[in-house]
Design an enzyme around this catalytic site. Structure first.
Site, PDB file in Angstrom:
ATOM      1  N   HIS A  23      35.814  36.114  34.095  1.00  0.00           N
ATOM      2  CA  HIS A  23      35.044  36.102  35.416  1.00  0.00           C
ATOM      3  C   HIS A  23      33.564  35.870  34.835  1.00  0.00           C
ATOM      4  O   HIS A  23      32.810  35.194  35.764  1.00  0.00           O
ATOM      5  CB  HIS A  23      35.143  37.352  36.175  1.00  0.00           C
ATOM      6  CG  HIS A  23      36.425  37.728  36.784  1.00  0.00           C
ATOM      7  ND1 HIS A  23      37.269  38.788  36.310  1.00  0.00           N
ATOM      8  CD2 HIS A  23      37.407  36.842  37.434  1.00  0.00           C
ATOM      9  CE1 HIS A  23      38.403  38.663  37.067  1.00  0.00           C
ATOM     10  NE2 HIS A  23      38.434  37.260  37.625  1.00  0.00           N
ATOM     11  N   LYS A  47      47.064  45.849  48.487  1.00  0.00           N
ATOM     12  CA  LYS A  47      47.562  45.519  47.116  1.00  0.00           C
ATOM     13  C   LYS A  47      47.508  46.545  45.951  1.00  0.00           C
ATOM     14  O   LYS A  47      47.881  46.253  44.806  1.00  0.00           O
ATOM     15  CB  LYS A  47      46.656  44.317  46.824  1.00  0.00           C
ATOM     16  CG  LYS A  47      46.956  42.995  47.000  1.00  0.00           C
ATOM     17  CD  LYS A  47      46.362  41.903  46.191  1.00  0.00           C
ATOM     18  CE  LYS A  47      46.614  40.381  46.204  1.00  0.00           C
ATOM     19  NZ  LYS A  47      45.519  39.796  45.497  1.00  0.00           N
ATOM     20  N   ARG A  96      41.958  28.256  34.445  1.00  0.00           N
ATOM     21  CA  ARG A  96      42.191  28.716  33.137  1.00  0.00           C
ATOM     22  C   ARG A  96      43.329  27.787  32.300  1.00  0.00           C
ATOM     23  O   ARG A  96      43.032  27.459  31.215  1.00  0.00           O
ATOM     24  CB  ARG A  96      42.667  30.038  33.037  1.00  0.00           C
ATOM     25  CG  ARG A  96      41.861  31.288  33.306  1.00  0.00           C
ATOM     26  CD  ARG A  96      42.571  32.592  33.499  1.00  0.00           C
ATOM     27  NE  ARG A  96      43.399  32.415  34.607  1.00  0.00           N
ATOM     28  CZ  ARG A  96      44.078  33.362  35.070  1.00  0.00           C
ATOM     29  NH1 ARG A  96      43.711  34.747  34.595  1.00  0.00           N
ATOM     30  NH2 ARG A  96      44.777  33.253  36.137  1.00  0.00           N
ATOM     31  N   SER A 134      43.065  39.800  34.708  1.00  0.00           N
ATOM     32  CA  SER A 134      42.779  41.344  35.160  1.00  0.00           C
ATOM     33  C   SER A 134      44.005  41.939  34.827  1.00  0.00           C
ATOM     34  O   SER A 134      44.156  43.028  34.373  1.00  0.00           O
ATOM     35  CB  SER A 134      42.229  41.379  36.818  1.00  0.00           C
ATOM     36  OG  SER A 134      41.047  40.837  36.902  1.00  0.00           O
TER      37      SER A 134
HETATM   38  O1  PNS Z   1      41.382  37.018  42.239  1.00  0.00           O
HETATM   39  P1  PNS Z   1      42.361  36.446  43.094  1.00  0.00           P
HETATM   40  O2  PNS Z   1      43.351  37.607  43.731  1.00  0.00           O
HETATM   41  O3  PNS Z   1      42.888  35.185  42.652  1.00  0.00           O
HETATM   42  O4  PNS Z   1      41.625  35.890  44.419  1.00  0.00           O
HETATM   43  C1  PNS Z   1      42.347  35.537  45.475  1.00  0.00           C
HETATM   44  C2  PNS Z   1      41.290  35.424  46.815  1.00  0.00           C
HETATM   45  C3  PNS Z   1      40.612  36.522  47.050  1.00  0.00           C
HETATM   46  C4  PNS Z   1      40.393  34.077  46.513  1.00  0.00           C
HETATM   47  C5  PNS Z   1      42.444  34.942  47.984  1.00  0.00           C
HETATM   48  O5  PNS Z   1      43.146  35.938  48.219  1.00  0.00           O
HETATM   49  C6  PNS Z   1      41.626  34.978  49.445  1.00  0.00           C
HETATM   50  O6  PNS Z   1      40.948  34.030  49.526  1.00  0.00           O
HETATM   51  N1  PNS Z   1      41.914  35.827  50.242  1.00  0.00           N
HETATM   52  C7  PNS Z   1      41.094  35.951  51.508  1.00  0.00           C
HETATM   53  C8  PNS Z   1      41.903  35.564  52.698  1.00  0.00           C
HETATM   54  C9  PNS Z   1      42.135  34.321  52.927  1.00  0.00           C
HETATM   55  O7  PNS Z   1      41.235  33.554  53.332  1.00  0.00           O
HETATM   56  N2  PNS Z   1      43.412  33.745  52.925  1.00  0.00           N
HETATM   57  C10 PNS Z   1      43.666  32.144  52.928  1.00  0.00           C
HETATM   58  C11 PNS Z   1      43.440  31.542  51.580  1.00  0.00           C
HETATM   59  S1  PNS Z   1      44.082  29.905  51.588  1.00  0.00           S
END
Ligand code: PNS
Length: 165
Positions: A23, A47, A96, A134
């Site tokens: 990150h 979660k 990645r 993570s």
């Molecule tokens: O670090 P992560 O868990 O891979 O991040 C995922 C994240 C936070 C980018 C994704 O879950 C997100 O954008 N969540 C917010 C809800 C949302 O907008 N959902 C539709 C996404 S297509």
């Protein structure tokens, strides 16, 4: 035609539970091309994150504050709504490996469907961090493995303080 230089604000969203060197690498790369980067930490109590939203934000503040141009904030709800409220032009995500691509593309296209004015920019992580996640950091730590090269020192300290192993 000559274009006027304009200020570009990017949102770098994620769970950051906990933040890793991967990150940090992406944040460092992001501020080289965007004028401002908002690191947006997902409030995801459902979660069952190991670190609370406050703890994740504190760690990110400590890691990112010295870089300048970075703001750390919490968000919930739709990412595109959050980005629009903050007048961001770009969603930044790290890739990645090819295995990340399918999920990232699906999210990018869904976000584009929801808001065609927002662009998702993928940046490749440094090769040396490409295996870090993570989830694996937590697993390795909980099983007594060395995570020194995987996370910033503050994260290692916070993990030790939270779960002494
Ligand atoms: O670090 P992560 O868990 O891979 O991040 C995922 C994240 C936070 C980018 C994704 O879950 C997100 O954008 N969540 C917010 C809800 C949302 O907008 N959902 C539709 C996404 S297509």
């Amino acid at each position: 035609m000559k274009r006027m230089a304009r200020f570009t604000r990017a949102v770098y969203p994620g769970s950051f539970d906990p933040p890793t060197n991967g990150h940090l690498d992406l944040i460092t790369r992001g501020i080289k091309i965007f004028d401002e980067l908002i690191v947006a930490v997902l409030r995801n109590p459902d979660k069952g994150p190991l670190f609370s939203i406050e703890e994740r934000m504190e760690m990110l503040q400590e890691i990112a504050a010295p870089l300048g141009q970075v703001r750390v904030e919490a968000f919930d709800g739709l990412l595109v709504d959050y980005a629009t409220r903050h007048q961001a032009d770009v969603i930044l995500r790290g890739i990645r490996a090819i295995s990340d691509y399918e999920y990232e593309l699906q999210m990018a296209l869904m976000n584009r469907k929801l808001n065609p004015n927002l662009e998702t920019v993928f940046m490749a992580s440094a090769e040396s961090y490409s295996y870090i996640s993570s989830r694996l950091v937590k697993e390795v730590y909980l099983l007594g493995g060395d995570i020194k090269d995987l996370v910033p020192p503050v994260v290692q300290q916070r993990l030790k303080a939270k779960i002494p192993v």
